[in-house]
Design a protein around this motif. Structure first.
Motif, PDB file in Angstrom:
ATOM      1  N   ALA A  95      35.107  45.983  37.166  1.00 16.91           N
ATOM      2  CA  ALA A  95      34.458  44.675  36.944  1.00 16.91           C
ATOM      3  C   ALA A  95      35.340  43.563  37.477  1.00 16.91           C
ATOM      4  N   GLY A  96      35.823  43.733  38.725  1.00 16.02           N
ATOM      5  CA  GLY A  96      36.680  42.722  39.337  1.00 16.02           C
ATOM      6  C   GLY A  96      35.890  41.764  40.197  1.00 16.02           C
ATOM      7  N   GLU A 136      34.653  49.662  33.321  1.00 18.37           N
ATOM      8  CA  GLU A 136      35.902  48.938  33.562  1.00 18.37           C
ATOM      9  C   GLU A 136      37.027  49.599  32.770  1.00 18.37           C
ATOM     10  N   ALA A 137      38.159  49.825  33.461  1.00 21.41           N
ATOM     11  CA  ALA A 137      39.296  50.470  32.790  1.00 21.41           C
ATOM     12  C   ALA A 137      39.929  49.560  31.748  1.00 21.41           C
ATOM     13  N   GLY A 138      39.932  48.249  32.010  1.00 26.51           N
ATOM     14  CA  GLY A 138      40.546  47.303  31.082  1.00 26.51           C
ATOM     15  C   GLY A 138      39.590  46.918  29.964  1.00 26.51           C
ATOM     16  N   PRO A 151      51.182  43.319  40.841  1.00 26.11           N
ATOM     17  CA  PRO A 151      50.265  43.178  39.704  1.00 26.11           C
ATOM     18  C   PRO A 151      48.825  43.301  40.177  1.00 26.11           C
ATOM     19  N   ASN A 182      44.621  36.018  39.077  1.00 27.28           N
ATOM     20  CA  ASN A 182      45.058  35.361  40.306  1.00 27.28           C
ATOM     21  C   ASN A 182      45.161  33.854  40.147  1.00 27.28           C
ATOM     22  N   ALA A 183      45.548  33.200  41.248  1.00 25.22           N
ATOM     23  CA  ALA A 183      45.758  31.751  41.202  1.00 25.22           C
ATOM     24  C   ALA A 183      44.464  30.985  41.497  1.00 25.22           C
ATOM     25  N   MET A 184      43.353  31.696  41.621  1.00 23.93           N
ATOM     26  CA  MET A 184      42.010  31.104  41.760  1.00 23.93           C
ATOM     27  C   MET A 184      41.795  30.337  43.069  1.00 23.93           C
ATOM     28  N   HIS A 204      38.620  54.732  32.137  1.00 24.10           N
ATOM     29  CA  HIS A 204      39.413  55.012  33.335  1.00 24.10           C
ATOM     30  C   HIS A 204      38.734  56.129  34.126  1.00 24.10           C
ATOM     31  N   VAL A 205      38.113  55.754  35.233  1.00 19.77           N
ATOM     32  CA  VAL A 205      37.402  56.750  36.044  1.00 19.77           C
ATOM     33  C   VAL A 205      38.414  57.605  36.795  1.00 19.77           C
ATOM     34  N   HIS A 261      50.034  39.441  47.117  1.00 16.61           N
ATOM     35  CA  HIS A 261      48.993  40.057  46.262  1.00 16.61           C
ATOM     36  C   HIS A 261      47.680  40.300  46.995  1.00 16.61           C
ATOM     37  N   HIS A 262      47.755  40.516  48.309  1.00 14.39           N
ATOM     38  CA  HIS A 262      46.524  40.616  49.085  1.00 14.39           C
ATOM     39  C   HIS A 262      46.376  41.987  49.736  1.00 14.39           C
ATOM     40  N   ASN A 311      44.109  33.895  51.457  1.00 16.84           N
ATOM     41  CA  ASN A 311      43.954  34.644  50.207  1.00 16.84           C
ATOM     42  C   ASN A 311      42.655  35.439  50.237  1.00 16.84           C
ATOM     43  N   THR A 312      42.666  36.579  49.562  1.00 12.24           N
ATOM     44  CA  THR A 312      41.606  37.562  49.787  1.00 12.24           C
ATOM     45  C   THR A 312      40.497  37.578  48.735  1.00 12.24           C
ATOM     46  N   ALA A 346      38.052  35.205  48.014  1.00 10.53           N
ATOM     47  CA  ALA A 346      36.742  34.787  48.527  1.00 10.53           C
ATOM     48  C   ALA A 346      36.122  35.885  49.399  1.00 10.53           C
TER      49      ALA A 346
HETATM   50  C1  LIG Z   1      48.684  37.903  40.826  1.00  5.90           C
HETATM   51  C2  LIG Z   1      47.617  37.743  41.855  1.00  5.90           C
HETATM   52  C3  LIG Z   1      47.379  36.490  42.407  1.00  5.90           C
HETATM   53  C4  LIG Z   1      46.396  36.345  43.373  1.00  5.90           C
HETATM   54  N1  LIG Z   1      46.055  35.083  43.786  1.00  5.90           N
HETATM   55  C5  LIG Z   1      44.970  34.918  44.578  1.00  5.90           C
HETATM   56  C6  LIG Z   1      44.420  33.624  44.829  1.00  5.90           C
HETATM   57  O1  LIG Z   1      44.849  32.621  44.260  1.00  5.90           O
HETATM   58  N2  LIG Z   1      43.377  33.524  45.682  1.00  5.90           N
HETATM   59  C7  LIG Z   1      42.840  34.618  46.287  1.00  5.90           C
HETATM   60  O2  LIG Z   1      41.944  34.457  47.112  1.00  5.90           O
HETATM   61  N3  LIG Z   1      43.297  35.859  46.036  1.00  5.90           N
HETATM   62  C8  LIG Z   1      44.308  36.033  45.151  1.00  5.90           C
HETATM   63  N4  LIG Z   1      44.696  37.293  44.809  1.00  5.90           N
HETATM   64  C9  LIG Z   1      44.004  38.434  45.429  1.00  5.90           C
HETATM   65  C10 LIG Z   1      42.598  38.631  44.882  1.00  5.90           C
HETATM   66  O3  LIG Z   1      42.570  38.386  43.499  1.00  5.90           O
HETATM   67  C11 LIG Z   1      42.122  40.055  45.225  1.00  5.90           C
HETATM   68  O4  LIG Z   1      42.136  40.236  46.618  1.00  5.90           O
HETATM   69  C12 LIG Z   1      40.712  40.330  44.714  1.00  5.90           C
HETATM   70  O5  LIG Z   1      40.633  40.052  43.325  1.00  5.90           O
HETATM   71  C13 LIG Z   1      40.333  41.781  44.996  1.00  5.90           C
HETATM   72  O6  LIG Z   1      39.071  42.033  44.440  1.00  5.90           O
HETATM   73  P1  LIG Z   1      38.540  43.518  44.231  1.00  5.90           P
HETATM   74  O7  LIG Z   1      37.166  43.401  43.702  1.00  5.90           O
HETATM   75  O8  LIG Z   1      38.779  44.294  45.465  1.00  5.90           O
HETATM   76  O9  LIG Z   1      39.510  44.162  43.137  1.00  5.90           O
HETATM   77  P2  LIG Z   1      39.864  43.707  41.649  1.00  5.90           P
HETATM   78  O10 LIG Z   1      39.434  42.312  41.381  1.00  5.90           O
HETATM   79  O11 LIG Z   1      41.289  44.040  41.434  1.00  5.90           O
HETATM   80  O12 LIG Z   1      38.932  44.623  40.727  1.00  5.90           O
HETATM   81  C14 LIG Z   1      39.128  45.996  40.534  1.00  5.90           C
HETATM   82  C15 LIG Z   1      38.665  46.327  39.117  1.00  5.90           C
HETATM   83  O13 LIG Z   1      38.532  47.729  38.999  1.00  5.90           O
HETATM   84  C16 LIG Z   1      39.116  48.169  37.789  1.00  5.90           C
HETATM   85  N5  LIG Z   1      39.550  49.557  37.995  1.00  5.90           N
HETATM   86  C17 LIG Z   1      40.514  49.997  38.828  1.00  5.90           C
HETATM   87  N6  LIG Z   1      40.601  51.352  38.786  1.00  5.90           N
HETATM   88  C18 LIG Z   1      39.663  51.752  37.915  1.00  5.90           C
HETATM   89  C19 LIG Z   1      39.267  53.035  37.454  1.00  5.90           C
HETATM   90  N7  LIG Z   1      39.839  54.155  37.932  1.00  5.90           N
HETATM   91  N8  LIG Z   1      38.277  53.106  36.519  1.00  5.90           N
HETATM   92  C20 LIG Z   1      37.676  51.974  36.053  1.00  5.90           C
HETATM   93  N9  LIG Z   1      38.006  50.726  36.484  1.00  5.90           N
HETATM   94  C21 LIG Z   1      38.995  50.625  37.391  1.00  5.90           C
HETATM   95  C22 LIG Z   1      40.275  47.207  37.579  1.00  5.90           C
HETATM   96  O14 LIG Z   1      40.725  47.213  36.252  1.00  5.90           O
HETATM   97  C23 LIG Z   1      39.653  45.897  38.043  1.00  5.90           C
HETATM   98  O15 LIG Z   1      38.971  45.256  36.992  1.00  5.90           O
HETATM   99  C24 LIG Z   1      45.676  37.476  43.836  1.00  5.90           C
HETATM  100  C25 LIG Z   1      45.904  38.725  43.261  1.00  5.90           C
HETATM  101  C26 LIG Z   1      46.850  38.862  42.269  1.00  5.90           C
HETATM  102  C27 LIG Z   1      47.063  40.211  41.648  1.00  5.90           C
END
Ligand SMILES: Cc1cc2nc3c(=O)[nH]c(=O)nc-3n(C[C@H](O)[C@H](O)[C@H](O)COP(=O)(O)OP(=O)(O)OC[C@H]3O[C@@H](n4cnc5c(N)ncnc54)[C@H](O)[C@@H]3O)c2cc1C
Length: 526
Positions: A19-20, A41-43, A85, A97-99, A222-223, A462-463, A505-506, A508
């Protein structure tokens, strides 16, 4: 590699894993269209107040809401293991993240399209961004959306030190760019961020929370692996029919017509590898029986990187206060004019960012974090063993490409120059802050010693992306419609599908991937 194309009917039921940033968007869009969605969602719930207060992001690292990954020792970073992280909570990494909202450049998406990924050209992507955004800011309205679910704004007060950093960058010769998501990304800018009412807005909060009555959200799940249908005949294409996961100490199974991995760039390839989808030889070495040969799973791992340039000041800087982010500005700059997009993106913090490898030298100061955003270095993710608890071998091979060192060096040098500009370095009675460089510091020159400093202090931006890359070549993991090659009933929709990281940043782009991915699912396009 067998590719797949064409379309079928949209599925009636779907499991979304994660749920990211991307998974929340997929879940909401599919539920809106009447698909039965279970979001695993694992968390847990996002009850930690530090998630919602813009000034407290740092507290989330190493907390229960952080997967708390570390890389293997990085030869390019003095042998350090770098902390990575990742959000393990509703909202995923968008909860940590820093939004900062950065769409990336048109060149980024046109490049993806040029690799055979039709439909990802900038002109096709821009309307999707506009539909996501509820933009409140001073940019050109025609380039922004104002009707979307996600609030994006730069309509907030800049801290005095952040204003002076911007002024110093302008003194250094950068353009003041009022809208880096507009006509051009280059220059120094106030950050556009996803906030509502002064608190964090992520895609869980904007997309899923208002629709929880229509989406089955299961927490603490946790999948571990995918479940396949028994093949009816030898040689039949493998078909995923569900997932196996741990919840509350029990192993459970859940089935649906389609499974969508949105577990992020580290965990989506991990689930594929654990399910026997990946490079066969490596899987055998890790004790996993290969099922589908897909040599690109976990490969092409890459990331942006930061190096701190830290200044102390004579004039005290206000300490962080509730609701105010410690980072509010950044800049995009080409270290070589012939580049087609900026290779550097320093990000500016109102506090000293000593990180894991520098001895703290006082609490009063600011940091210009030199930033590399067009990395050439590529690494990989591998399993160390067959069990879910076996540690992951996370190896970005940071700074293994010499061009990455060159860009980062240029960025560090530029940050040092900006700190010496009058807006920051002049005495307080002359309108400055009396800034002096603390790190790298006067003892570090401009040659090999600066390269040593850079390798010693390297940190992730973090990207992480790229580990299930989209495309049509041998190392592609998903099709341009995000269906996993060689398997039915399975997609990956998150940051791992980026063939090459965007310039900036990744988050968006991850939200964009969620929106486009949901459209592909609903259209039955594979
Ligand atoms: C500290 C930090 C600061 C950042 N700052 C910025 C910023 O300011 N601006 C920006 O653009 N980007 C930023 N980023 C990067 C950005 O947040 C990520 O690129 C983006 O959130 C990735 O999205 P995603 O959907 O791929 O993964 P995520 O948002 O990480 O979502 C993955 C989800 O899957 C869940 N999950 C993982 N494995 C499992 C499993 N096996 N079973 C069930 N659930 C699971 C996780 O718990 C998580 O909720 C930052 C990242 C971090 C960590």
């Amino acid at each position: 590699m067998s590719s797949q194309s064409g379309s079928a009917a949209a599925p009636e039921s779907v499991i979304v894993v994660g749920a990211g940033s991307a998974g929340s968007v997929v879940a909401r869009r599919l539920a809106d269209a009447g698909v039965r969605v279970t979001l695993l969602e694992a968390g847990g719930e996002d009850t930690n107040p530090a998630i919602h207060d813009l000034s407290r992001m740092g507290e989330l690292w190493h907390s229960p809401d952080d997967w708390d990954y570390f890389t293997v020792p990085q030869p390019g970073a003095n042998g350090h293991r770098l902390h990575c992280p990742r959000g393990k909570v509703l909202g995923g990494s968008h909860a940590l993240n820093a939004m900062i909202w950065v769409r990336g450049t048109p060149q980024d998406f046109d490049h993806w399209a040029s690799l055979g990924n039709d439909g990802w050209e900038w002109e096709r992507v821009l309307p999707v961004y506009r539909a996501i955004e509820n933009y409140r800011g001073g940019g050109e309205p025609a380039l922004h959306g104002a009707e979307g679910l996600l609030d994006v704004t730069d309509d907030y007060e800049l801290s005095p030190i952040q204003q002076s950093i911007i002024d110093a960058a302008v003194e250094e010769g950068l353009e003041r760019n009022p809208d880096y998501n507009g006509a051009t990304i280059e220059g120094v800018s106030q950050q556009q961020i996803t906030v509502r009412g002064g608190t964090r807005l992520n895609t869980y909060l904007a997309y899923v929370k208002p629709a929880r009555d229509r989406i089955a959200v299961e927490l603490g799940c946790h999948v571990h692996e995918l479940i396949f249908a028994e093949p009816a005949a030898a040689g039949e294409r493998p078909r995923v029919i569900g997932v196996r996961f741990a919840q509350g100490g029990e192993l459970r199974e859940l089935f649906a017509e389609e499974v969508i991995l949105a577990a992020g760039a580290i965990d989506s390839p991990r689930v594929l590898l654990r399910s026997g989808i990946g490079p066969g030889e490596e899987l055998r070495e890790a004790g996993v029986e290969p099922r589908v040969e897909l040599p690109g799973v976990g490969k092409n791992l890459h990331d942006h990187f930061l190096v701190p340039v830290i200044f102390g000041t004579e004039k005290p800087i206000d300490p962080p206060r509730e609701g105010v982010s410690v980072t509010q500005s950044h800049l995009f700059w080409k270290s070589r004019p012939e580049l087609d997009r900026p290779d550097t993106q320093p990000i500016h913090f109102s506090v000293p960012m000593y990180g894991d490898f520098l001895e703290p030298r006082g609490d009063n100061g600011f940091s210009l974090m030199a930033g590399l955003v067009t990395p050439e270095s590529r690494g990989e993710i591998r399993l160390s063993g067959p069990r879910p608890e076996d540690p992951l071998l996370l190896d970005p091979r940071a700074l293994s490409a010499e061009s990455d060192v060159e860009s980062l060096l240029a960025s560090v040098r530029q940050c040092r120059r900006i700190g010496r500009r009058a807006a920051l370095a002049a005495a307080p009675e002359d309108g400055g802050w009396g800034a002096t460089e603390v790190y790298p510091g006067p003892e570090v020159g401009d040659g090999e010693d600066l390269v040593d400093y850079l390798r010693h202090t390297l940190a992730t931006y973090h990207h992480q992306v790229g580990t299930c890359k989209m495309g049509v070549d041998e190392l592609a993991v998903v099709s341009p419609r995000l269906a996993v090659h060689g398997v039915d009933g399975l997609r990956v929709i998150d940051a791992s599908i980026m063939p090459r990281v965007t310039t900036g940043n990744t988050n968006a782009p991850s939200v964009l991937i969620g929106e486009l991915g949901a459209q592909f699912v609903l259209a039955g396009e594979r």
